[in-house]
Design an enzyme around this catalytic site. Structure first.
Site: not given
Ligand code: DAK
Length: 261
Positions: A112, A115, A135
């Site tokens: 997002g 996006e 995603e």
């Molecule tokens: N959502 C919630 N929390 C998040 C987050 C996210 N997208 N990204 C990071 N955080 C949180 C982490 O859980 C962590 O929380 P604590 O453990 O400290 O409580 C904190 O932010 C710091 O993150 P990291 O410790 O992981 O930090 P790093 O430097 O190690 O890593 C990172 C940074 C950006 C590479 C990593 O945090 C990461 O991979 N984050 C997720 C990226 C991602 O995959 N984002 C989503 C993109 S997909 C749906 C389902 C899914 C979606 C939509 C709809 N439905 C079922 C309706 C998905 C949509 C997307 O946008």
């Protein structure tokens, strides 16, 4: 305008700056944050003192790390559809605001977040920025416009690769494929975004708005309809006070003073 919980929204001169600020989740978008972006953008659209907007993320690490995975992990299909329609509506508002919106991307712009950046008029990235649509790694697919805006910006092949591999790309690669307009040192990011926005808003506001609309509608409709819209919009420009001022100022060798009429 009441205060926001997950973002700051400040106006200085003709520029409004919207900073997404949820440090505990790297600025990930939960529903409340999406609704706040919508409210701030509606204000920017309707406030005549605002001529352009900069969108950025708080802290040096993330622009927006995607949709908030904890909030949406257990969503039912109906809830998921409502979530994606809401996100799409908010990002459509950003794209069609009628005023230029610059994304100043200062770190992770994932899912997002990528996006949101793509819905903005232009994207300036700090050297430490990275972009991706992860995603499919989560068992879903882009739902806030990624499958539509990414191929329009970078072409079908590179868009397919980014969406299907779910691998992030760095700022240089994003620049190479045309996803971002410029890459700058992190310390220069906001200054450069402001410089570009000031250059744009020094021009005739109606002409800028109509040009953005012609580009956006033309890409959706195809070239013949786009050209028809271009000529109607051009004719509209020809009837404005700003056209008279712009052409007169050129002939009088002085800077124009546009009124937006
Ligand atoms: N959502 C919630 N929390 C998040 C987050 C996210 N997208 N990204 C990071 N955080 C949180 C982490 O859980 C962590 O929380 P604590 O453990 O400290 O409580 C904190 O932010 C710091 O993150 P990291 O410790 O992981 O930090 P790093 O430097 O190690 O890593 C990172 C940074 C950006 C590479 C990593 O945090 C990461 O991979 N984050 C997720 C990226 C991602 O995959 N984002 C989503 C993109 S997909 C749906 C389902 C899914 C979606 C939509 C709809 N439905 C079922 C309706 C998905 C949509 C997307 O946008």
């Amino acid at each position: 305008m009441p205060d926001f919980e997950n973002l700051s929204y400040r106006k200085s001169g003709a520029i409004a700056t919207l900073t997404i600020d949820r440090p505990k989740a790297l600025n990930a978008l939960n529903q409340a944050t999406l609704a706040e972006i919508q409210r701030a953008m509606q204000d920017a659209a309707s406030d005549p003192s605002v001529h352009g907007v900069i969108v950025t993320g708080a802290g040096g690490k993330a622009f927006v790390a995607g949709a908030d995975i904890t909030e949406i992990a257990s969503a039912s299909p109906q809830e998921a559809q409502a979530f994606t329609r809401h996100g799409q509506a908010v990002f459509d508002l950003v794209e069609t605001l009628g005023k230029p919106v610059i994304a100043a991307v200062n770190g992770y712009a994932l899912g997002g977040g990528c996006e949101l950046a793509m819905a903005c008029t232009l994207r300036i990235a700090a050297e430490n920025a990275s972009f991706g649509q992860p995603e499919v790694k989560l068992g879903v697919m882009p739902g806030f416009g990624g499958t539509q805006r990414l191929p329009r910006l970078v072409g079908k092949g590179p868009a397919m690769q980014i969406i299907l591999t779910a691998e992030n790309i760095d700022a240089r690669e994003a620049h190479r494929i045309g996803l971002v307009n410029e890459v700058v040192e992190p310390a220069r990011l906001m200054t450069r975004a402001e410089e570009i926005l000031l250059r744009i808003i020094a021009n005739a506001p109606l002409a800028v708005r109509l040009a953005m609309e012609a580009v956006n509608h033309g890409l959706d409709a195809g070239q013949a309809q786009g050209l028809a819209l271009e000529s109607v919009s051009f004719a509209l420009c020809a009837g404005t006070e700003d056209k008279r001022e712009g052409t007169t100022a050129f002939l009088e060798r002085r800077p124009p003073r546009f009124s937006g009429r």
